[in-house]
Design a protein around this motif. Structure first.
Motif, PDB file in Angstrom:
ATOM      1  N   PHE A  10       0.811  -1.218   0.000  1.00  0.00           N
ATOM      2  CA  PHE A  10       0.000   0.000   0.000  1.00  0.00           C
ATOM      3  C   PHE A  10       0.844   1.267   0.000  1.00  0.00           C
ATOM      4  O   PHE A  10       0.382   2.321  -0.428  1.00  0.00           O
ATOM      5  CB  PHE A  10      -0.934   0.006   1.211  1.00  0.00           C
ATOM      6  CG  PHE A  10      -1.774  -1.234   1.309  1.00  0.00           C
ATOM      7  CD1 PHE A  10      -2.809  -1.450   0.414  1.00  0.00           C
ATOM      8  CD2 PHE A  10      -1.517  -2.198   2.269  1.00  0.00           C
ATOM      9  CE1 PHE A  10      -3.584  -2.599   0.485  1.00  0.00           C
ATOM     10  CE2 PHE A  10      -2.282  -3.353   2.352  1.00  0.00           C
ATOM     11  CZ  PHE A  10      -3.315  -3.545   1.449  1.00  0.00           C
ATOM     12  N   TYR A  11       2.059   1.171   0.515  1.00  0.00           N
ATOM     13  CA  TYR A  11       2.973   2.309   0.573  1.00  0.00           C
ATOM     14  C   TYR A  11       4.381   1.796   0.322  1.00  0.00           C
ATOM     15  O   TYR A  11       4.808   0.824   0.958  1.00  0.00           O
ATOM     16  CB  TYR A  11       2.907   3.005   1.939  1.00  0.00           C
ATOM     17  CG  TYR A  11       3.885   4.143   2.067  1.00  0.00           C
ATOM     18  CD1 TYR A  11       3.646   5.355   1.426  1.00  0.00           C
ATOM     19  CD2 TYR A  11       5.056   3.998   2.801  1.00  0.00           C
ATOM     20  CE1 TYR A  11       4.555   6.396   1.515  1.00  0.00           C
ATOM     21  CE2 TYR A  11       5.963   5.043   2.901  1.00  0.00           C
ATOM     22  CZ  TYR A  11       5.711   6.230   2.251  1.00  0.00           C
ATOM     23  OH  TYR A  11       6.611   7.260   2.342  1.00  0.00           O
ATOM     24  N   HIS A  12       5.073   2.429  -0.606  1.00  0.00           N
ATOM     25  CA  HIS A  12       6.421   1.978  -0.959  1.00  0.00           C
ATOM     26  C   HIS A  12       7.456   2.714  -0.125  1.00  0.00           C
ATOM     27  O   HIS A  12       8.035   3.701  -0.541  1.00  0.00           O
ATOM     28  CB  HIS A  12       6.663   2.140  -2.457  1.00  0.00           C
ATOM     29  CG  HIS A  12       5.746   1.291  -3.266  1.00  0.00           C
ATOM     30  ND1 HIS A  12       5.867  -0.080  -3.315  1.00  0.00           N
ATOM     31  CD2 HIS A  12       4.663   1.601  -4.016  1.00  0.00           C
ATOM     32  CE1 HIS A  12       4.908  -0.570  -4.074  1.00  0.00           C
ATOM     33  NE2 HIS A  12       4.157   0.425  -4.503  1.00  0.00           N
ATOM     34  N   GLY A  13       7.619   2.229   1.074  1.00  0.00           N
ATOM     35  CA  GLY A  13       8.558   2.790   2.023  1.00  0.00           C
ATOM     36  C   GLY A  13       8.287   2.176   3.377  1.00  0.00           C
ATOM     37  O   GLY A  13       7.401   1.336   3.523  1.00  0.00           O
ATOM     38  N   THR A  14       9.029   2.606   4.355  1.00  0.00           N
ATOM     39  CA  THR A  14       8.835   2.077   5.700  1.00  0.00           C
ATOM     40  C   THR A  14       7.734   2.856   6.419  1.00  0.00           C
ATOM     41  O   THR A  14       7.365   3.962   6.019  1.00  0.00           O
ATOM     42  CB  THR A  14      10.124   2.184   6.530  1.00  0.00           C
ATOM     43  OG1 THR A  14      10.407   3.578   6.744  1.00  0.00           O
ATOM     44  CG2 THR A  14      11.304   1.506   5.833  1.00  0.00           C
ATOM     45  N   LYS A  15       7.260   2.260   7.488  1.00  0.00           N
ATOM     46  CA  LYS A  15       6.260   2.946   8.313  1.00  0.00           C
ATOM     47  C   LYS A  15       6.846   4.238   8.871  1.00  0.00           C
ATOM     48  O   LYS A  15       6.170   5.271   8.910  1.00  0.00           O
ATOM     49  CB  LYS A  15       5.781   2.036   9.439  1.00  0.00           C
ATOM     50  CG  LYS A  15       4.648   2.648  10.238  1.00  0.00           C
ATOM     51  CD  LYS A  15       4.124   1.698  11.269  1.00  0.00           C
ATOM     52  CE  LYS A  15       5.086   1.720  12.405  1.00  0.00           C
ATOM     53  NZ  LYS A  15       4.668   1.078  13.614  1.00  0.00           N
ATOM     54  N   GLU A  16       8.110   4.191   9.250  1.00  0.00           N
ATOM     55  CA  GLU A  16       8.772   5.374   9.803  1.00  0.00           C
ATOM     56  C   GLU A  16       8.844   6.496   8.760  1.00  0.00           C
ATOM     57  O   GLU A  16       8.641   7.668   9.086  1.00  0.00           O
ATOM     58  CB  GLU A  16      10.170   5.009  10.307  1.00  0.00           C
ATOM     59  CG  GLU A  16      10.179   4.105  11.528  1.00  0.00           C
ATOM     60  CD  GLU A  16       9.787   2.640  11.249  1.00  0.00           C
ATOM     61  OE1 GLU A  16       9.896   2.180  10.080  1.00  0.00           O
ATOM     62  OE2 GLU A  16       9.353   1.964  12.196  1.00  0.00           O
TER      63      GLU A  16
END
Length: 135
Positions: A10-16
């Motif tokens: 859903f998102y291309h990156g970390t949660k941070e």
């Protein structure tokens, strides 16, 4: 919740990284609010058969545009050729309905279920998914 890792569905990156981008757009008060909403959405999703990661991200981003200026919303409405009736409203409506456009453009989140949950969290809809209702 810090142990939850994003899968890049859903998102291309970390949660941070996502939370840092959101934090840069919001006051401390609003940022603390979205952290709590994200956690609550995660827990409710687990209880209701919804993807917890998807729900958590929707909770995190639901107020992403809440502190944008009227001018920013009006520009986005015109640039995206959204319903001109939106110009008759204000932030309460805009931060959900138009906010989804900021989320797509700035955070690169394109999952329509997440975007619809954001759109509907202020105005609702005749038919709402479980994710919509959770947010």
């Amino acid at each position: 919740m810090s142990e939850i890792k994003l899968s890049n569905r859903f998102y291309h990156g970390t949660k941070e990284e996502l939370l840092e981008k959101i934090k840069n757009q919001l006051s401390d008060f609003r940022y603390k609010h979205i952290l709590g909403v994200g956690q609550t959405c995660y827990e409710l999703a687990k209880l209701n058969g919804v993807d917890p990661e998807q729900a958590m991200i929707a909770g995190f981003v639901h107020d992403y545009a809440k502190e944008k200026t009227d001018e920013q919303f009006i520009e986005k409405i015109k640039a995206k050729k959204l319903d001109s009736d939106l110009l008759n409203w204000g932030n309460f409506i805009w931060h959900g309905v138009v906010g989804a456009e900021f989320i797509k453009d700035e955070l690169k989140i394109t999952d329509e279920e997440i975007l619809n949950a954001v759109r509907r969290h202020t105005v609702g809809a005749p038919e709402m998914t479980t994710l919509d209702q959770i947010v």
